[in-house]
Motif scaffolding. Structure first.
Motif, PDB file in Angstrom:
ATOM      1  N   LEU A   1       0.829  -1.205   0.000  1.00 36.47           N
ATOM      2  CA  LEU A   1       0.000   0.000   0.000  1.00 36.47           C
ATOM      3  C   LEU A   1       0.864   1.256   0.000  1.00 36.47           C
ATOM      4  O   LEU A   1       0.638   2.176  -0.787  1.00 36.47           O
ATOM      5  CB  LEU A   1      -0.927  -0.015   1.223  1.00 36.47           C
ATOM      6  CG  LEU A   1      -1.999   1.068   1.317  1.00 36.47           C
ATOM      7  CD1 LEU A   1      -2.956   1.005   0.135  1.00 36.47           C
ATOM      8  CD2 LEU A   1      -2.781   0.924   2.621  1.00 36.47           C
ATOM      9  N   GLY A   2       1.868   1.279   0.855  1.00 34.31           N
ATOM     10  CA  GLY A   2       2.754   2.439   0.925  1.00 34.31           C
ATOM     11  C   GLY A   2       3.484   2.668  -0.380  1.00 34.31           C
ATOM     12  O   GLY A   2       3.524   3.780  -0.910  1.00 34.31           O
ATOM     13  N   ARG A   3       4.027   1.588  -0.912  1.00 31.58           N
ATOM     14  CA  ARG A   3       4.808   1.712  -2.151  1.00 31.58           C
ATOM     15  C   ARG A   3       3.911   2.118  -3.312  1.00 31.58           C
ATOM     16  O   ARG A   3       4.241   2.993  -4.103  1.00 31.58           O
ATOM     17  CB  ARG A   3       5.497   0.368  -2.451  1.00 31.58           C
ATOM     18  CG  ARG A   3       6.280   0.342  -3.740  1.00 31.58           C
ATOM     19  CD  ARG A   3       7.193  -0.866  -3.824  1.00 31.58           C
ATOM     20  NE  ARG A   3       6.532  -2.125  -3.504  1.00 31.58           N
ATOM     21  CZ  ARG A   3       5.800  -2.818  -4.385  1.00 31.58           C
ATOM     22  NH1 ARG A   3       5.651  -2.394  -5.619  1.00 31.58           N
ATOM     23  NH2 ARG A   3       5.232  -3.941  -4.021  1.00 31.58           N
ATOM     24  N   ARG A   4       2.734   1.468  -3.404  1.00 29.80           N
ATOM     25  CA  ARG A   4       1.854   1.763  -4.529  1.00 29.80           C
ATOM     26  C   ARG A   4       1.274   3.164  -4.448  1.00 29.80           C
ATOM     27  O   ARG A   4       1.005   3.786  -5.469  1.00 29.80           O
ATOM     28  CB  ARG A   4       0.735   0.726  -4.613  1.00 29.80           C
ATOM     29  CG  ARG A   4       1.207  -0.611  -5.156  1.00 29.80           C
ATOM     30  CD  ARG A   4       1.763  -0.501  -6.556  1.00 29.80           C
ATOM     31  NE  ARG A   4       0.768  -0.067  -7.523  1.00 29.80           N
ATOM     32  CZ  ARG A   4      -0.076  -0.880  -8.148  1.00 29.80           C
ATOM     33  NH1 ARG A   4       0.006  -2.155  -7.956  1.00 29.80           N
ATOM     34  NH2 ARG A   4      -0.971  -0.401  -8.971  1.00 29.80           N
ATOM     35  N   PHE A   5       1.078   3.677  -3.252  1.00 30.54           N
ATOM     36  CA  PHE A   5       0.543   5.033  -3.150  1.00 30.54           C
ATOM     37  C   PHE A   5       1.562   6.034  -3.701  1.00 30.54           C
ATOM     38  O   PHE A   5       1.215   6.966  -4.425  1.00 30.54           O
ATOM     39  CB  PHE A   5       0.163   5.384  -1.708  1.00 30.54           C
ATOM     40  CG  PHE A   5      -0.629   6.659  -1.638  1.00 30.54           C
ATOM     41  CD1 PHE A   5      -1.982   6.662  -1.940  1.00 30.54           C
ATOM     42  CD2 PHE A   5      -0.012   7.864  -1.322  1.00 30.54           C
ATOM     43  CE1 PHE A   5      -2.709   7.856  -1.925  1.00 30.54           C
ATOM     44  CE2 PHE A   5      -0.736   9.045  -1.304  1.00 30.54           C
ATOM     45  CZ  PHE A   5      -2.090   9.041  -1.599  1.00 30.54           C
ATOM     46  N   ILE A   6       2.822   5.820  -3.368  1.00 24.93           N
ATOM     47  CA  ILE A   6       3.860   6.706  -3.897  1.00 24.93           C
ATOM     48  C   ILE A   6       3.961   6.564  -5.417  1.00 24.93           C
ATOM     49  O   ILE A   6       4.070   7.557  -6.146  1.00 24.93           O
ATOM     50  CB  ILE A   6       5.212   6.413  -3.206  1.00 24.93           C
ATOM     51  CG1 ILE A   6       5.136   6.857  -1.738  1.00 24.93           C
ATOM     52  CG2 ILE A   6       6.365   7.138  -3.919  1.00 24.93           C
ATOM     53  CD1 ILE A   6       6.333   6.493  -0.907  1.00 24.93           C
ATOM     54  N   GLU A   7       3.844   5.322  -5.902  1.00 18.67           N
ATOM     55  CA  GLU A   7       3.870   5.117  -7.359  1.00 18.67           C
ATOM     56  C   GLU A   7       2.681   5.808  -8.026  1.00 18.67           C
ATOM     57  O   GLU A   7       2.817   6.407  -9.095  1.00 18.67           O
ATOM     58  CB  GLU A   7       3.845   3.617  -7.690  1.00 18.67           C
ATOM     59  CG  GLU A   7       5.189   2.943  -7.454  1.00 18.67           C
ATOM     60  CD  GLU A   7       5.126   1.423  -7.652  1.00 18.67           C
ATOM     61  OE1 GLU A   7       6.100   0.757  -7.281  1.00 18.67           O
ATOM     62  OE2 GLU A   7       4.085   0.920  -8.159  1.00 18.67           O
ATOM     63  N   HIS A   8       1.543   5.717  -7.389  1.00 17.70           N
ATOM     64  CA  HIS A   8       0.331   6.383  -7.891  1.00 17.70           C
ATOM     65  C   HIS A   8       0.574   7.887  -8.006  1.00 17.70           C
ATOM     66  O   HIS A   8       0.263   8.509  -9.025  1.00 17.70           O
ATOM     67  CB  HIS A   8      -0.834   6.070  -6.947  1.00 17.70           C
ATOM     68  CG  HIS A   8      -2.044   6.915  -7.132  1.00 17.70           C
ATOM     69  ND1 HIS A   8      -2.733   7.006  -8.330  1.00 17.70           N
ATOM     70  CD2 HIS A   8      -2.707   7.728  -6.265  1.00 17.70           C
ATOM     71  CE1 HIS A   8      -3.770   7.830  -8.181  1.00 17.70           C
ATOM     72  NE2 HIS A   8      -3.765   8.290  -6.941  1.00 17.70           N
ATOM     73  N   LEU A   9       1.152   8.459  -6.970  1.00 19.18           N
ATOM     74  CA  LEU A   9       1.473   9.891  -7.013  1.00 19.18           C
ATOM     75  C   LEU A   9       2.395  10.191  -8.189  1.00 19.18           C
ATOM     76  O   LEU A   9       2.149  11.118  -8.957  1.00 19.18           O
ATOM     77  CB  LEU A   9       2.159  10.315  -5.705  1.00 19.18           C
ATOM     78  CG  LEU A   9       1.276  10.477  -4.470  1.00 19.18           C
ATOM     79  CD1 LEU A   9       2.151  10.767  -3.254  1.00 19.18           C
ATOM     80  CD2 LEU A   9       0.253  11.582  -4.666  1.00 19.18           C
ATOM     81  N   GLU A  10       3.438   9.390  -8.319  1.00 13.86           N
ATOM     82  CA  GLU A  10       4.438   9.654  -9.353  1.00 13.86           C
ATOM     83  C   GLU A  10       3.883   9.462 -10.757  1.00 13.86           C
ATOM     84  O   GLU A  10       4.199  10.223 -11.666  1.00 13.86           O
ATOM     85  CB  GLU A  10       5.671   8.755  -9.138  1.00 13.86           C
ATOM     86  CG  GLU A  10       6.470   9.168  -7.904  1.00 13.86           C
ATOM     87  CD  GLU A  10       7.707   8.306  -7.686  1.00 13.86           C
ATOM     88  OE1 GLU A  10       8.778   8.866  -7.436  1.00 13.86           O
ATOM     89  OE2 GLU A  10       7.573   7.064  -7.751  1.00 13.86           O
TER      90      GLU A  10
ATOM     91  N   LEU B   1      -1.241  13.570   0.080  1.00 15.71           N
ATOM     92  CA  LEU B   1      -2.280  12.579   0.394  1.00 15.71           C
ATOM     93  C   LEU B   1      -3.607  13.009  -0.216  1.00 15.71           C
ATOM     94  O   LEU B   1      -4.302  12.212  -0.852  1.00 15.71           O
ATOM     95  CB  LEU B   1      -2.445  12.457   1.913  1.00 15.71           C
ATOM     96  CG  LEU B   1      -1.542  11.478   2.658  1.00 15.71           C
ATOM     97  CD1 LEU B   1      -1.792  11.571   4.163  1.00 15.71           C
ATOM     98  CD2 LEU B   1      -1.777  10.046   2.191  1.00 15.71           C
ATOM     99  N   GLU B   2      -3.952  14.276  -0.032  1.00 12.20           N
ATOM    100  CA  GLU B   2      -5.229  14.772  -0.549  1.00 12.20           C
ATOM    101  C   GLU B   2      -5.278  14.669  -2.065  1.00 12.20           C
ATOM    102  O   GLU B   2      -6.269  14.214  -2.632  1.00 12.20           O
ATOM    103  CB  GLU B   2      -5.457  16.226  -0.106  1.00 12.20           C
ATOM    104  CG  GLU B   2      -6.065  16.294   1.279  1.00 12.20           C
ATOM    105  CD  GLU B   2      -6.060  17.704   1.870  1.00 12.20           C
ATOM    106  OE1 GLU B   2      -5.836  18.664   1.094  1.00 12.20           O
ATOM    107  OE2 GLU B   2      -6.266  17.813   3.082  1.00 12.20           O
ATOM    108  N   ARG B   3      -4.194  15.064  -2.706  1.00 14.38           N
ATOM    109  CA  ARG B   3      -4.171  14.997  -4.174  1.00 14.38           C
ATOM    110  C   ARG B   3      -4.201  13.550  -4.663  1.00 14.38           C
ATOM    111  O   ARG B   3      -4.870  13.227  -5.636  1.00 14.38           O
ATOM    112  CB  ARG B   3      -2.921  15.704  -4.713  1.00 14.38           C
ATOM    113  CG  ARG B   3      -2.984  17.214  -4.527  1.00 14.38           C
ATOM    114  CD  ARG B   3      -1.681  17.868  -4.947  1.00 14.38           C
ATOM    115  NE  ARG B   3      -1.407  17.714  -6.371  1.00 14.38           N
ATOM    116  CZ  ARG B   3      -0.253  18.037  -6.942  1.00 14.38           C
ATOM    117  NH1 ARG B   3       0.749  18.497  -6.211  1.00 14.38           N
ATOM    118  NH2 ARG B   3      -0.083  17.894  -8.234  1.00 14.38           N
ATOM    119  N   GLY B   4      -3.476  12.680  -3.954  1.00 21.17           N
ATOM    120  CA  GLY B   4      -3.418  11.273  -4.360  1.00 21.17           C
ATOM    121  C   GLY B   4      -4.769  10.586  -4.221  1.00 21.17           C
ATOM    122  O   GLY B   4      -5.195   9.846  -5.107  1.00 21.17           O
ATOM    123  N   VAL B   5      -5.429  10.847  -3.107  1.00 24.62           N
ATOM    124  CA  VAL B   5      -6.713  10.211  -2.849  1.00 24.62           C
ATOM    125  C   VAL B   5      -7.771  10.713  -3.828  1.00 24.62           C
ATOM    126  O   VAL B   5      -8.651   9.956  -4.259  1.00 24.62           O
ATOM    127  CB  VAL B   5      -7.148  10.463  -1.377  1.00 24.62           C
ATOM    128  CG1 VAL B   5      -8.597  10.073  -1.152  1.00 24.62           C
ATOM    129  CG2 VAL B   5      -6.240   9.673  -0.433  1.00 24.62           C
TER     130      VAL B   5
END
Ligand SMILES: Nc1nc2c(ncn2[C@@H]2O[C@H](COP(=O)(O)OP(=O)(O)OP(=O)(O)O)[C@@H](O)[C@H]2O)c(=O)[nH]1
Ligand SMILES: [Mg+2]
Length: 324
Positions: free
Chosen positions: A273-282, A313-317
């Motif tokens: 989850l942590g890794r994929r959230f950062i990947e999602h942002l990128e 976090l807000e932008r990613g979500v």
């Protein structure tokens, strides 16, 4: 595998136990995490059957020699064995890969044994992730047990062995300093201790030192006290006692097994989850170089890290997940 549509087919071949598919699947999870995720999706429900045995300890302790013995005994019992040897990255033990190959050569022609070496470096998403996925592939292909050998030096390796169903820590006779030095890192993760090279001077003392250290440790909820087993891997002495200890561990209650699986699932979920959230942002949210800019702004004190994370976090979500 460049074509993603062939990945589920590869998963099917893994489930059928096809050796070449297993080899390809491990390469995939090592080198192409995204395709690897599709593969894991195709096989995951069929995993969880193999007994995963983690073997760790200092360089040169005799881990591979011991694993070789375990392979032979499991083969005698008619079981198909999967082995992952995580290469030591230290230049001092750089010859280990060749050594492992030579040592395990006896089983090279045996289709009931699948041995794979994995480099410690160059895994997107980390070594523990790649190793964990490779274990799933072997498990799905019907190998049982799956043995994972790592050199117990780094956090990655500890993480890998901690994720096994049973963790074996291999030590060798020596000064008490060895046991002390190793205490901080890998002592707590041991379900079973092995004092290998018991044909040498000092094995009894080392075993006694481990025992006395365990004496200070509170017994677990199900009163498992890690046994300390003396072996000479080169002759095979003591190895049946080790196998018996592994079987005793395996025979323990379903609740113990379940507890460990929940622990592992929890670690899995949090890591991915942590890794994929950062990947999602990128990949999906930020422009090229934008994350680096945020890093710069934190370094130059233009924004504090907590505020930066809140905003990200807000932008990613708020953004849809594209690209898988
Ligand atoms: N005397 C003695 N030598 C052993 C024993 N077990 C292994 N060895 C020797 O110790 C050396 C290292 O053995 P390995 O099995 O490669 O050790 P390892 O822990 O896998 O080593 P790395 O993977 O490099 O960390 C080899 O020369 C083995 O023959 C043993 O029980 N007694
Ligand atoms: Mg080795």
């Amino acid at each position: 595998v460049a074509d993603d549509t062939s990945v589920p087919a590869l998963g099917g071949r893994v489930l059928a136990g096809e050796v070449r598919a297993v080899a390809r699947a491990i390469t995939l999870v090592e080198s192409e995490p995204r395709s690897g995720e599709t593969l894991i999706g195709a096989i995951f429900r069929h995993t969880g059957r193999a007994h995963v045995i983690g073997v760790t300890g200092p360089p040169g302790a005799g881990k591979s020699t011991l694993v070789d013995r375990l392979i032979a005994l499991a083969r005698q019992a008619g079981r198909r064995v999967g082995v992952i040897a995580v290469d030591p990255s230290s230049p001092f033990t750089g010859g280990a890969l060749l050594g492992d190959r030579v040592r395990m050569q006896a089983h090279a022609a045996d289709t009931g044994v699948f041995i794979r070496s994995m480099a410690t470096r160059g895994h997107l998403g980390g070594l523990a992730r790649a190793t964990g996925d490779a274990i799933l592939v072997l498990d799905a292909a019907g190998y049982d047990p799956v043995i994972v050998e790592t050199v117990g030096v780094g956090q990655d390796e500890v993480e890998i062995v901690r994720a096994a169903d049973v963790s074996i820590v291999v030590l060798v006779p020596g000064t008490g300093d060895d046991v002390q030095a190793i205490k901080a890192g890998i002592m707590e993760i041991a379900d079973i201790f092995v004092v290998n090279k018991a044909d040498r001077e000092g094995a009894d003392r080392t075993a006694a030192e481990i025992e006395s250290m365990l004496g200070l440790k509170a017994a677990g909820p199900d009163d498992w006290r890690p046994p300390v087993i003396r072996t000479a891997a080169t002759t095979g002495a003591g190895v049946p006692a080790l196998v018996a200890a592994i079987e005793r561990w395996r025979a323990r209650g379903a609740s113990v097994r379940r507890e460990r699986r929940v622990w592992r699932a929890d670690a899995w979920l949090r890591e991915v989850l942590g890794r994929r959230f950062i990947e999602h942002l990128e990949h999906d949210v930020l422009g090229a170089g934008e994350l680096a800019t945020v890093v710069e702004r934190i370094a130059s004190r233009a924004v504090d890290p907590y505020e930066a994370v809140r905003s990200l976090l807000e932008r990613g979500v708020a953004s849809p997940v594209r690209g898988g």
